[in-house]
Design an enzyme around this catalytic site. Structure first.
Site, short mmCIF file in Angstrom:
data_model
loop_
_atom_site.label_atom_id
_atom_site.label_comp_id
_atom_site.label_asym_id
_atom_site.label_seq_id
_atom_site.Cartn_x
_atom_site.Cartn_y
_atom_site.Cartn_z
N SER A 145 0.80 -1.26 -0.05
CA SER A 145 -0.05 -0.06 0.08
C SER A 145 0.87 1.16 -0.02
O SER A 145 2.03 1.33 0.39
CB SER A 145 -0.92 0.05 1.18
OG SER A 145 -1.27 1.20 1.53
N TYR A 158 -2.04 -1.57 10.51
CA TYR A 158 -2.02 -1.80 8.88
C TYR A 158 -1.01 -1.16 8.34
O TYR A 158 -0.32 -1.73 7.23
CB TYR A 158 -3.33 -1.02 8.33
CG TYR A 158 -3.34 -1.08 6.87
CD1 TYR A 158 -3.94 -1.92 6.07
CD2 TYR A 158 -2.97 -0.10 6.01
CE1 TYR A 158 -4.08 -2.18 4.89
CE2 TYR A 158 -3.06 0.17 4.51
CZ TYR A 158 -3.83 -1.08 4.18
OH TYR A 158 -3.67 -0.90 2.74
#
Length: 260
Positions: A145, A158
């Protein structure tokens, strides 16, 4: 330049919706056989399998929780039985978790994110490499990401898991290179999926989001899928150990476009 993946045996984790679904379809359209991995909504996974078969492809759906090494091993055994091995792994399964400042976060929720995003990719890569190394061939793509680089308050699990996965990618690429195996990461930015509908369906939230994207548009799942197809193909045969960001320039920090 045509890309053909004819007969390549491929596993895409978390492939029954969103980015994973688009990747699975794009791989199938390029000629690959595709396993649609899922943990819920089997009807969605089976529907994708049928779509692939309708275009003349070969696919099957396999339920497995990637955070469970026993379930992962069983999934790979099924692939062995059906296709005799694997050529391409796309570690797409992941969650962002419950938003909470680190000092207010729930330990179990925090660990769950890491178990799926990081350990899940490790479990699948480990099984894939056990098959790819003897064959001296294969490609693994890990889904990281923009948040492997950009901090995101409220989502420390995350961001930590994605940054760790980026380094795992580099290490596995170094280990696997002598065996003619490539390992890469793809780092999506803001991609329009049902998961983030609350953002792109709200005009004010969308306006704020677009200010973070130099190309001034939200990405589509196909933007990620097409790049994955390129990266697993012969066209990218000299690319390994790096994250390719598909983010419209988000990691270029557009807020600094007018100076610091």
């Amino acid at each position: 330049m045509n890309i053909t993946l004819d007969g390549k045996r491929t596993l895409v984790t978390g492939a029954n919706s969103g980015i994973g679904e688009s990747i699975a379809m794009a791989l199938a359209e390029s000629g690959a056989k595709v396993v649609i991995n899922y943990v819920s909504h089997p009807e969605a996974a089976n529907n994708i399998v049928e779509q692939i078969k309708q275009i003349g492809g070969d696919a099957m759906a396999i339920a497995a929780d990637v955070s469970d090494p026993i379930e992962v091993a069983a999934m790979f055994e099924r692939i062995d039985q059906a296709w005799g091995g694997i050529d391409i792994l796309v570690n797409n399964a992941g969650i962002d978790g419950v938003s909470a400042m680190t000092w207010e976060s729930d330990i179990d929720q925090w660990q769950k994110v890491v178990q799926i995003n990081l350990f899940g990719a490790y479990h699948c890569a480990r099984e894939a490499l056990r098959r790819m190394v003897p064959n001296q061939s294969g490609v693994i793509v890990n889904m990281t990401s923009v948040h492997e680089e950009i901090a995101w308050s409220g989502y420390s699990a995350y961001t930590a898991s994605k940054a760790a996965l980026a380094m795992l990618t580099k290490t596995m690429a170094q280990e696997a290179a002598p065996h003619s195996i490539r390992v890469l990461s793809v780092g999506p930015g803001a991609i329009q999926t049902p998961i983030n509908q609350s953002v792109w369906s709200d005009p004010d939230s969308m306006k704020d989001l677009l200010e973070k994207i130099p190309l001034n548009r939200i990405g589509q799942t196909e933007d990620v899928a097409k790049m994955v197809v390129v990266l697993v193909s012969h066209i990218a045969s000299y690319v390994t150990g790096r994250t390719i960001f598909i983010d419209g320039g988000m990691t270029d920090y557009p807020n600094f476009s007018h100076g610091g």
